[in-house]
Design an enzyme around this catalytic site. Structure first.
Site, short mmCIF file in Angstrom:
data_model
loop_
_atom_site.label_atom_id
_atom_site.label_comp_id
_atom_site.label_asym_id
_atom_site.label_seq_id
_atom_site.Cartn_x
_atom_site.Cartn_y
_atom_site.Cartn_z
N LYS A 1 0.83 -1.14 0.06
CA LYS A 1 -0.02 -0.11 0.06
C LYS A 1 0.90 1.22 0.01
O LYS A 1 1.82 1.30 0.63
CB LYS A 1 -0.86 -0.04 1.15
CG LYS A 1 -2.06 0.99 1.30
CD LYS A 1 -3.31 -0.06 0.49
CE LYS A 1 -4.49 1.01 0.18
NZ LYS A 1 -5.54 0.16 -0.18
P1 NAD Z 1 -13.19 7.51 -3.22
O1 NAD Z 1 -12.11 8.69 -2.82
O2 NAD Z 1 -13.75 7.37 -4.51
O3 NAD Z 1 -14.46 8.08 -2.06
C1 NAD Z 1 -14.43 8.11 -0.82
C2 NAD Z 1 -15.88 8.65 -0.33
O4 NAD Z 1 -15.79 8.71 0.87
C3 NAD Z 1 -16.06 10.15 -0.99
O5 NAD Z 1 -17.23 9.98 -1.28
C4 NAD Z 1 -15.80 10.74 0.36
O6 NAD Z 1 -16.59 12.20 0.43
C5 NAD Z 1 -16.34 10.11 1.28
N1 NAD Z 1 -15.86 10.54 2.79
C6 NAD Z 1 -14.52 10.85 3.19
N2 NAD Z 1 -14.91 11.11 4.82
C7 NAD Z 1 -15.99 11.12 4.97
C8 NAD Z 1 -16.70 11.11 6.24
N3 NAD Z 1 -16.21 11.31 7.07
N4 NAD Z 1 -18.08 10.35 6.20
C9 NAD Z 1 -18.65 10.12 5.03
N5 NAD Z 1 -17.93 9.85 3.81
C10 NAD Z 1 -16.86 10.37 3.80
O7 NAD Z 1 -12.64 6.17 -2.22
P2 NAD Z 1 -12.88 4.75 -2.67
O8 NAD Z 1 -12.10 4.35 -3.86
O9 NAD Z 1 -14.51 4.59 -2.95
O10 NAD Z 1 -12.62 3.90 -1.46
C11 NAD Z 1 -13.35 3.85 -0.32
C12 NAD Z 1 -13.18 3.02 0.69
O11 NAD Z 1 -13.06 1.60 0.08
C13 NAD Z 1 -11.79 3.09 1.16
O12 NAD Z 1 -11.60 2.47 2.39
C14 NAD Z 1 -10.66 2.20 0.09
O13 NAD Z 1 -9.71 1.72 0.91
C15 NAD Z 1 -11.70 0.95 0.00
N6 NAD Z 1 -11.29 0.20 -1.20
C16 NAD Z 1 -11.23 0.89 -2.25
C17 NAD Z 1 -10.89 0.14 -3.31
C18 NAD Z 1 -10.89 0.60 -4.80
O14 NAD Z 1 -10.74 -0.09 -5.84
N7 NAD Z 1 -11.29 2.16 -5.10
C19 NAD Z 1 -10.50 -1.15 -3.38
C20 NAD Z 1 -10.69 -1.83 -2.02
C21 NAD Z 1 -11.16 -1.18 -0.90
#
Ligand code: NAD
Length: 420
Positions: free
Chosen positions: A110
Site C-alpha cells: 500500500k
Molecule cells: P473515493 O475517494 O472514491 O471515495 C471516498 C468517499 O468517502 C467520498 O465520497 C468521500 O466524500 C467519502 N468520505 C470521506 N470522509 C467521509 C466521512 N467522514 N463521512 C462520510 N463519507 C466520507 O474512495 P474509494 O476508492 O471509494 O474508497 C473507499 C474505501 O474503499 C476506502 O476505505 C478504500 O480503501 C476502500 N477500497 C477501495 C478500493 C478501490 O478499488 N477504489 C478497493 C478496495 C477497498
C-alpha cells in the site's frame, strides 16, 4: 466518531489483532508467525513540490510492502490529509490476506501521500504524483509491486504513474499499475470492480440470511468510487438505498433514493447534499439507521465502540478497509449483526486489478462481460469458502476470512523455506 478524526486511531494495531486471532485459530507455529506478520519493506519519502503560487510545499509519502511471499506486492495509493505510516502498514497487511483469500498470485502493499487533493490543482496533483513515483521507483514494477487507486486517487493518477515509470525505463510498461484508463491498457470493469464485488458479497449474505434483496433497505456511508457503484447495483436490483453520505453531508429518503440521479448530482455539485427529494440528516443518524444492509464505504474506524451500540442493520458490508474497530466488532457480534469482513467484501477491486495485470502481460484484452463473470465466480466462491469455516469452526466471518488468507501465506512461506 467522525471518520476524519477516527482514522487517526491506530488501524495497524487492529490489523495485528486480526492476524493474531486468525493465527491462533489456525494454531500457527511461532516461526511462521514471525515471518509473515510484519511488513517486509517500508519506504518513507519526502516530496518537495512546486505549487501553483510558485512556492515549494513538502509532502510526506510512503510505500509499504507487507508481503511478497505469493507474488508481487499489490495495493492502492491513498491521497488524504490523514495518511500516516501506521495506516499504510495496516492497509498493506490487509492487502496480503485479501489477495491470498481470493487466491490471486499477489502479496500485499500500500502507498499513500499526506495531502488534500481537494485543495490542489490538477497540475499540482500531477507534479506530486510524478515526484512520488520517482521516489518509490526502486520498489515498484510489474514483477515487484503494482500500485492501484485508493481514496482520492483515480485512473488519471494511475496514468501519470504509468507514464513516469515508463519514462524512467525508456519504454512503455502497462503492467506497473492497475486501475488505468481503458485507453492506456486498463481493464473493462475495473473502475466498478470494488463496488460490484461489494454487491456480490451482499447478495451472498442476503441469500444466506434469507433476506430478499428486492425491497431490502440499505444505507451507504461514503459516496465515492466504491460506495456509489455498490449503491447503484443495489438500486438496479430493486433494493431501496434510503440513506447516503459523503464527507460534506448526509441525505435520507425512506422510499429510496434515485441513485442514478444522485450520481449525476454528485458529479455536478461535488456533494450528495442538496439532492432534490431527500432530507438532510446527521452522519450519526445514517450509521444508526434501521435497515437491512449498512455499507461503510469511506475510511477506517467508521464504526467504533461509541457508535456500534446504535447500529440497527442486519448486515454490515465492509466496503471500506478497516471500517469496524475490534471493540466495535465485538459489540456487533453480541448484537447478532452479520459482518462481511473487508478483505472479503471489497476484494473485487484487487481481483479485477489482477485481471488487468494478466491482460497487460498477455497484451490481450477481455470483454466486459467476461470480466464480470470471472469476478462474480471469484466473489461467490470466496464468500462460500469463508462461510463454510464460519459455520464449521464457529468463528466470526472476519476470523474465517483471515484464516483462509493467513493460511495460504503461511503455506507459501513454508514451501519456499527461509533464505539464506
Ligand atoms: P473515493 O475517494 O472514491 O471515495 C471516498 C468517499 O468517502 C467520498 O465520497 C468521500 O466524500 C467519502 N468520505 C470521506 N470522509 C467521509 C466521512 N467522514 N463521512 C462520510 N463519507 C466520507 O474512495 P474509494 O476508492 O471509494 O474508497 C473507499 C474505501 O474503499 C476506502 O476505505 C478504500 O480503501 C476502500 N477500497 C477501495 C478500493 C478501490 O478499488 N477504489 C478497493 C478496495 C477497498
Amino acid at each position: 466518531m467522525a471518520v476524519a478524526e477516527a482514522v487517526k486511531k491506530n488501524a495497524y494495531e487492529a490489523a495485528l489483532e486480526n492476524f493474531d486471532t486468525a493465527a491462533d485459530a489456525l494454531e500457527l507455529d511461532y516461526d511462521t508467525r514471525e515471518i509473515i506478520k510484519y511488513p517486509e519493506r517500508v519506504l518513507e519519502v519526502s516530496l518537495p513540490v512546486r505549487m501553483y503560487d510558485g512556492r515549494i510545499h513538502r509532502f510526506q509519502g510512503y510505500r509499504v510492502q507487507h508481503s511478497t511471499a505469493r507474488g508481487p506486492a499489490k495495493g492502492g495509493i491513498r491521497y488524504h490529509p490523514y495518511v500516516n505510516l501506521d495506516e499504510v502498514k495496516a492497509l498493506a497487511t490487509w492487502m496480503t490476506w485479501k489477495c491470498a483469500l481470493v487466491n490471486i498470485p499477489f502479496g500485499g502493499g500500500k502507498g499513500g501521500v499526506a495531502c488534500n487533493p481537494k485543495e490542489m490543482t490538477q497540475e499540482e496533483l500531477e507534479r506530486l504524483t510524478r515526484r512520488y513515483v520517482a521516489s518509490i521507483l526502486p520498489l515498484i514494477g510489474p514483477e515487484r509491486d503494482i500500485p492501484a487507486p485508493d481514496v482520492y486517487t483515480n485512473p488519471q493518477v494511475m496514468a501519470w504513474i504509468m507514464d513516469t515509470y515508463s519514462m524512467a525505463q525508456g519504454y512503455t510498461v502497462q503492467g506497473v499499475v492497475t486501475g488505468k484508463p481503458i485507453g492506456l491498457g486498463g481493464s473493462l470493469g475495473r473502475n466498478e470492480a470494488t463496488g460490484r464485488g461489494v454487491f456480490f458479497s451482499v447478495q451472498s449474505a442476503c441469500t444466506h440470511l434469507k433476506i430478499p434483496l428486492k425491497g431490502a433497505k440499505a444505507a451507504v456511508q461514503g459516496f465515492g468510487n466504491v460506495g456509489s457503484i455498490a449503491a447503484q447495483l443495489l438500486h438496479s436490483h430493486e433494493a431501496r438505498v434510503i440513506a447516503v453520505n459523503d464527507s460534506r453531508g448526509s441525505i435520507y429518503n425512506p422510499k429510496g433514493l434515485d441513485i442514478p440521479k444522485l450520481i449525476a448530482h454528485k458529479k455536478e455539485t461535488g456533494r450528495v447534499s442538496g439532492f432534490t427529494g431527500a432530507e438532510e440528516i446527521q452522519p450519526e443518524e445514517l450509521m444508526g439507521m434501521k435497515c437491512d444492509i449498512l455499507i461503510p464505504a469511506a475510511l477506517e474506524n467508521a464504526i467504533d465502540s461509541d457508535n456500534a451500540p446504535q447500529v440497527r442493520a442486519m448486515i454490515v458490508a465492509e466496503a471500506a478497509n478497516g471500517p469496524v474497530t475490534p471493540e466495535a466488532d465485538r459489540i456487533l457480534e453480541e448484537k447478532g449483526v452479520f459482518r462481511i469482513p473487508d478483505i472479503l467484501c471489497n476484494a473485487g477491486g484487487v481481483t479485477v486489478s489482477y485481471f488487468e495485470w494478466v491482460q497487460n502481460e498477455q497484451h490481450l484484452f477481455w470483454e466486459a462481460q467476461d470480466v464480470y463473470n470471472r469476478l462474480e465466480r471469484v466473489m461467490h466462491s470466496a464468500f462460500a469458502e469463508v462461510l463454510k469455516i464460519n459455520l464449521e469452526r464457529k468463528v466470526s466471518m472476519r476470523t474465517a476470512a483471515n484464516m483462509v488468507g493467513v493460511g495460504r501465506v503461511a503455506e507459501a512461506v513454508k514451501l519456499r523455506g527461509l533464505f539464506p
